[in-house]
Design a protein around this motif. Structure first.
Motif, PDB file in Angstrom:
ATOM      1  N   GLY A 166       9.327  16.181   8.976  1.00  0.00           N
ATOM      2  CA  GLY A 166      10.584  15.710   9.541  1.00  0.00           C
ATOM      3  C   GLY A 166      11.100  14.401   8.980  1.00  0.00           C
ATOM      4  O   GLY A 166      11.596  13.573   9.729  1.00  0.00           O
ATOM      5  N   GLY A 167      10.968  14.179   7.682  1.00  0.00           N
ATOM      6  CA  GLY A 167      11.467  12.937   7.105  1.00  0.00           C
ATOM      7  C   GLY A 167      10.554  11.748   7.322  1.00  0.00           C
ATOM      8  O   GLY A 167      10.991  10.598   7.232  1.00  0.00           O
ATOM      9  N   TYR A 168       9.287  11.998   7.593  1.00  0.00           N
ATOM     10  CA  TYR A 168       8.302  10.926   7.812  1.00  0.00           C
ATOM     11  C   TYR A 168       7.042  11.259   7.022  1.00  0.00           C
ATOM     12  O   TYR A 168       6.596  12.413   7.003  1.00  0.00           O
ATOM     13  CB  TYR A 168       7.962  10.800   9.296  1.00  0.00           C
ATOM     14  N   ILE A 169       6.485  10.249   6.360  1.00  0.00           N
ATOM     15  CA  ILE A 169       5.225  10.400   5.637  1.00  0.00           C
ATOM     16  C   ILE A 169       4.296   9.264   6.032  1.00  0.00           C
ATOM     17  O   ILE A 169       4.705   8.097   6.084  1.00  0.00           O
ATOM     18  CB  ILE A 169       5.440  10.371   4.106  1.00  0.00           C
ATOM     19  N   HIS A 170       3.054   9.609   6.305  1.00  0.00           N
ATOM     20  CA  HIS A 170       2.002   8.607   6.506  1.00  0.00           C
ATOM     21  C   HIS A 170       0.899   8.902   5.503  1.00  0.00           C
ATOM     22  O   HIS A 170       0.406  10.022   5.420  1.00  0.00           O
ATOM     23  CB  HIS A 170       1.439   8.665   7.930  1.00  0.00           C
ATOM     24  N   ALA A 171       0.532   7.889   4.714  1.00  0.00           N
ATOM     25  CA  ALA A 171      -0.556   8.025   3.750  1.00  0.00           C
ATOM     26  C   ALA A 171      -1.564   6.907   3.974  1.00  0.00           C
ATOM     27  O   ALA A 171      -1.231   5.841   4.509  1.00  0.00           O
ATOM     28  CB  ALA A 171      -0.009   7.960   2.323  1.00  0.00           C
ATOM     29  N   GLU A 172      -2.805   7.177   3.589  1.00  0.00           N
ATOM     30  CA  GLU A 172      -3.856   6.170   3.623  1.00  0.00           C
ATOM     31  C   GLU A 172      -4.265   5.841   2.198  1.00  0.00           C
ATOM     32  O   GLU A 172      -4.480   6.735   1.385  1.00  0.00           O
ATOM     33  CB  GLU A 172      -5.087   6.684   4.373  1.00  0.00           C
ATOM     34  N   SER A 173      -4.359   4.549   1.906  1.00  0.00           N
ATOM     35  CA  SER A 173      -4.848   4.077   0.608  1.00  0.00           C
ATOM     36  C   SER A 173      -6.120   3.284   0.842  1.00  0.00           C
ATOM     37  O   SER A 173      -6.169   2.443   1.743  1.00  0.00           O
ATOM     38  CB  SER A 173      -3.823   3.186  -0.077  1.00  0.00           C
ATOM     39  N   ARG A 174      -7.133   3.565   0.042  1.00  0.00           N
ATOM     40  CA  ARG A 174      -8.413   2.870   0.175  1.00  0.00           C
ATOM     41  C   ARG A 174      -8.620   1.934  -1.009  1.00  0.00           C
ATOM     42  O   ARG A 174      -8.296   2.276  -2.140  1.00  0.00           O
ATOM     43  CB  ARG A 174      -9.566   3.861   0.242  1.00  0.00           C
ATOM     44  N   SER A 175      -9.198   0.765  -0.719  1.00  0.00           N
ATOM     45  CA  SER A 175      -9.509  -0.171  -1.803  1.00  0.00           C
ATOM     46  C   SER A 175     -10.666   0.380  -2.632  1.00  0.00           C
ATOM     47  O   SER A 175     -11.479   1.168  -2.150  1.00  0.00           O
ATOM     48  CB  SER A 175      -9.844  -1.556  -1.240  1.00  0.00           C
ATOM     49  N   ARG A 176     -10.719  -0.036  -3.866  1.00  0.00           N
ATOM     50  CA  ARG A 176     -11.675   0.527  -4.815  1.00  0.00           C
ATOM     51  C   ARG A 176     -13.125   0.252  -4.421  1.00  0.00           C
ATOM     52  O   ARG A 176     -13.937   1.170  -4.384  1.00  0.00           O
ATOM     53  CB  ARG A 176     -11.413  -0.037  -6.205  1.00  0.00           C
ATOM     54  N   ILE A 177     -13.461  -0.967  -4.141  1.00  0.00           N
ATOM     55  CA  ILE A 177     -14.867  -1.314  -3.955  1.00  0.00           C
ATOM     56  C   ILE A 177     -15.289  -1.230  -2.490  1.00  0.00           C
ATOM     57  O   ILE A 177     -16.237  -0.524  -2.146  1.00  0.00           O
ATOM     58  CB  ILE A 177     -15.151  -2.716  -4.525  1.00  0.00           C
ATOM     59  N   MET A 178     -14.596  -1.919  -1.630  1.00  0.00           N
ATOM     60  CA  MET A 178     -15.021  -2.000  -0.230  1.00  0.00           C
ATOM     61  C   MET A 178     -14.494  -0.854   0.629  1.00  0.00           C
ATOM     62  O   MET A 178     -14.867  -0.731   1.781  1.00  0.00           O
ATOM     63  CB  MET A 178     -14.591  -3.348   0.371  1.00  0.00           C
ATOM     64  N   ARG A 179     -13.589  -0.041   0.091  1.00  0.00           N
ATOM     65  CA  ARG A 179     -13.064   1.131   0.785  1.00  0.00           C
ATOM     66  C   ARG A 179     -12.255   0.772   2.040  1.00  0.00           C
ATOM     67  O   ARG A 179     -12.170   1.561   2.972  1.00  0.00           O
ATOM     68  CB  ARG A 179     -14.175   2.116   1.145  1.00  0.00           C
ATOM     69  N   PHE A 180     -11.646  -0.416   2.056  1.00  0.00           N
ATOM     70  CA  PHE A 180     -10.775  -0.792   3.161  1.00  0.00           C
ATOM     71  C   PHE A 180      -9.565   0.135   3.168  1.00  0.00           C
ATOM     72  O   PHE A 180      -9.070   0.529   2.117  1.00  0.00           O
ATOM     73  CB  PHE A 180     -10.320  -2.246   3.045  1.00  0.00           C
ATOM     74  N   VAL A 181      -9.068   0.451   4.351  1.00  0.00           N
ATOM     75  CA  VAL A 181      -7.958   1.390   4.491  1.00  0.00           C
ATOM     76  C   VAL A 181      -6.663   0.636   4.778  1.00  0.00           C
ATOM     77  O   VAL A 181      -6.611  -0.233   5.642  1.00  0.00           O
ATOM     78  CB  VAL A 181      -8.228   2.397   5.640  1.00  0.00           C
ATOM     79  N   ASP A 182      -5.620   0.996   4.030  1.00  0.00           N
ATOM     80  CA  ASP A 182      -4.265   0.528   4.286  1.00  0.00           C
ATOM     81  C   ASP A 182      -3.423   1.735   4.678  1.00  0.00           C
ATOM     82  O   ASP A 182      -3.598   2.817   4.121  1.00  0.00           O
ATOM     83  CB  ASP A 182      -3.649  -0.119   3.044  1.00  0.00           C
ATOM     84  N   ASP A 183      -2.540   1.555   5.639  1.00  0.00           N
ATOM     85  CA  ASP A 183      -1.628   2.609   6.065  1.00  0.00           C
ATOM     86  C   ASP A 183      -0.273   2.376   5.423  1.00  0.00           C
ATOM     87  O   ASP A 183       0.278   1.277   5.493  1.00  0.00           O
ATOM     88  CB  ASP A 183      -1.486   2.616   7.592  1.00  0.00           C
ATOM     89  N   VAL A 184       0.253   3.420   4.773  1.00  0.00           N
ATOM     90  CA  VAL A 184       1.559   3.351   4.121  1.00  0.00           C
ATOM     91  C   VAL A 184       2.433   4.407   4.777  1.00  0.00           C
ATOM     92  O   VAL A 184       2.080   5.587   4.810  1.00  0.00           O
ATOM     93  CB  VAL A 184       1.450   3.615   2.602  1.00  0.00           C
ATOM     94  N   GLU A 185       3.566   3.970   5.336  1.00  0.00           N
ATOM     95  CA  GLU A 185       4.463   4.887   6.047  1.00  0.00           C
ATOM     96  C   GLU A 185       5.850   4.854   5.426  1.00  0.00           C
ATOM     97  O   GLU A 185       6.306   3.813   4.952  1.00  0.00           O
ATOM     98  CB  GLU A 185       4.586   4.484   7.515  1.00  0.00           C
ATOM     99  N   PHE A 186       6.506   6.001   5.475  1.00  0.00           N
ATOM    100  CA  PHE A 186       7.872   6.153   4.961  1.00  0.00           C
ATOM    101  C   PHE A 186       8.693   6.918   5.981  1.00  0.00           C
ATOM    102  O   PHE A 186       8.214   7.891   6.558  1.00  0.00           O
ATOM    103  CB  PHE A 186       7.869   6.931   3.639  1.00  0.00           C
ATOM    104  N   GLU A 187       9.934   6.455   6.180  1.00  0.00           N
ATOM    105  CA  GLU A 187      10.845   7.131   7.097  1.00  0.00           C
ATOM    106  C   GLU A 187      12.208   7.262   6.411  1.00  0.00           C
ATOM    107  O   GLU A 187      12.793   6.269   5.988  1.00  0.00           O
ATOM    108  CB  GLU A 187      10.968   6.333   8.394  1.00  0.00           C
ATOM    109  N   PHE A 188      12.677   8.500   6.311  1.00  0.00           N
ATOM    110  CA  PHE A 188      13.941   8.776   5.635  1.00  0.00           C
ATOM    111  C   PHE A 188      15.116   8.506   6.562  1.00  0.00           C
ATOM    112  O   PHE A 188      15.113   8.928   7.712  1.00  0.00           O
ATOM    113  CB  PHE A 188      13.985  10.240   5.177  1.00  0.00           C
ATOM    114  N   ASP A 189      16.121   7.799   6.027  1.00  0.00           N
ATOM    115  CA  ASP A 189      17.387   7.590   6.722  1.00  0.00           C
ATOM    116  C   ASP A 189      18.430   8.378   5.933  1.00  0.00           C
ATOM    117  O   ASP A 189      18.893   7.944   4.875  1.00  0.00           O
ATOM    118  CB  ASP A 189      17.734   6.100   6.759  1.00  0.00           C
ATOM    119  N   VAL A 190      18.771   9.556   6.439  1.00  0.00           N
ATOM    120  CA  VAL A 190      19.661  10.475   5.720  1.00  0.00           C
ATOM    121  C   VAL A 190      21.053   9.878   5.555  1.00  0.00           C
ATOM    122  O   VAL A 190      21.682  10.037   4.504  1.00  0.00           O
ATOM    123  CB  VAL A 190      19.724  11.838   6.458  1.00  0.00           C
TER     124      VAL A 190
END
Length: 157
Positions: A97-121
Motif C-alpha cells: 500500500g505505498g509503504y516499505i519497511h526494510a532492515e539494514s544490518r551493520s557489517r561487523i556488529m550486526r546492529f539493525v537500522d530500520d529504513v521506512e518509505f511512504e509514498f505521497d501520490v
C-alpha cells in the motif's frame, strides 16, 4: 604468585576484548522491532542523532529530502524495491500500500537500522525515515544510506 597474577590479568583482558563485542553483537541481533515501525505511518525522529527523515517538522540536523518520482507509483515502488534488494545486508520486511519497511544490518556488529518509505501520490514524493534501533550516535550511517538509496533510485528514473 606474580606469574598467577599476570595470567589472571591476561585472561581478564582476553575476556574483555572478546566478550564485550560478542555481547554487543548478541544484543544487536536480538533487538526487537520498535512498536512504531512497520505499521505504515512514518513518525518524527527521536532527539538522538541516529535518525534522519524527510517528514515536515524535522530538526535541520535530521532532515533529508524526500525521493521524487515521475509516472506510476507501482513502477516507482518496484524500482525502490530493486534498489533496496541490491543494498548489502538489507532485507525488505514489509511492502504494501505505498509503504516499505526494510532492515539494514551493520557489517561487523550486526546492529539493525530500520529504513521506512511512504509514498505521497499527490506530490509524487517518497518520504523516508532511517533510524538505528540501538545506541545514540550512528556516525552519519543513516544519512549516508539514504543518500546512496537516493542516488541509485534517481539513476533508475
Amino acid at each position: 604468585m606474580r606469574r598467577k597474577l599476570v595470567i589472571a590479568l591476561i585472561i581478564l583482558l582476553f575476556v574483555i576484548v572478546l566478550g564485550y563485542p560478542l555481547a554487543l553483537a548478541a544484543v544487536a541481533i536480538s533487538s526487537p522491532i520498535p512498536p512504531n515501525v512497520g505499521i505504515g505511518d512514518l513518525i518524527l525522529c527521536p532527539d538522538t542523532p541516529n535518525c534522519v527523515s524527510s517528514l515536515t517538522g524535522e530538526a535541520p540536523d535530521k532532515s533529508v529530502l524526500p525521493l521524487a518520482y515521475t509516472g506510476d507509483q507501482a513502477v516507482a515502488l518496484a524500482q525502490l524495491e530493486a534498489v533496496l534488494e541490491e543494498l548489502p545486508r538489507t532485507q525488505i520486511m514489509v511492502s504494501q500500500g505505498g509503504y516499505i519497511h526494510a532492515e539494514s544490518r551493520s557489517r561487523i556488529m550486526r546492529f539493525v537500522d530500520d529504513v521506512e518509505f511512504e509514498f505521497d501520490v499527490d506530490s509524487q514524493e517518497i518520504h523516508v525515515r532511517s533510524t538505528s534501533r540501538l545506541g545514540v550516535d550512528d556516525l552519519g550511517v543513516n544519512r549516508r544510506r539514504v543518500q546512496a538509496i537516493r542516488e541509485a533510485f534517481n539513476a533508475q528514473q
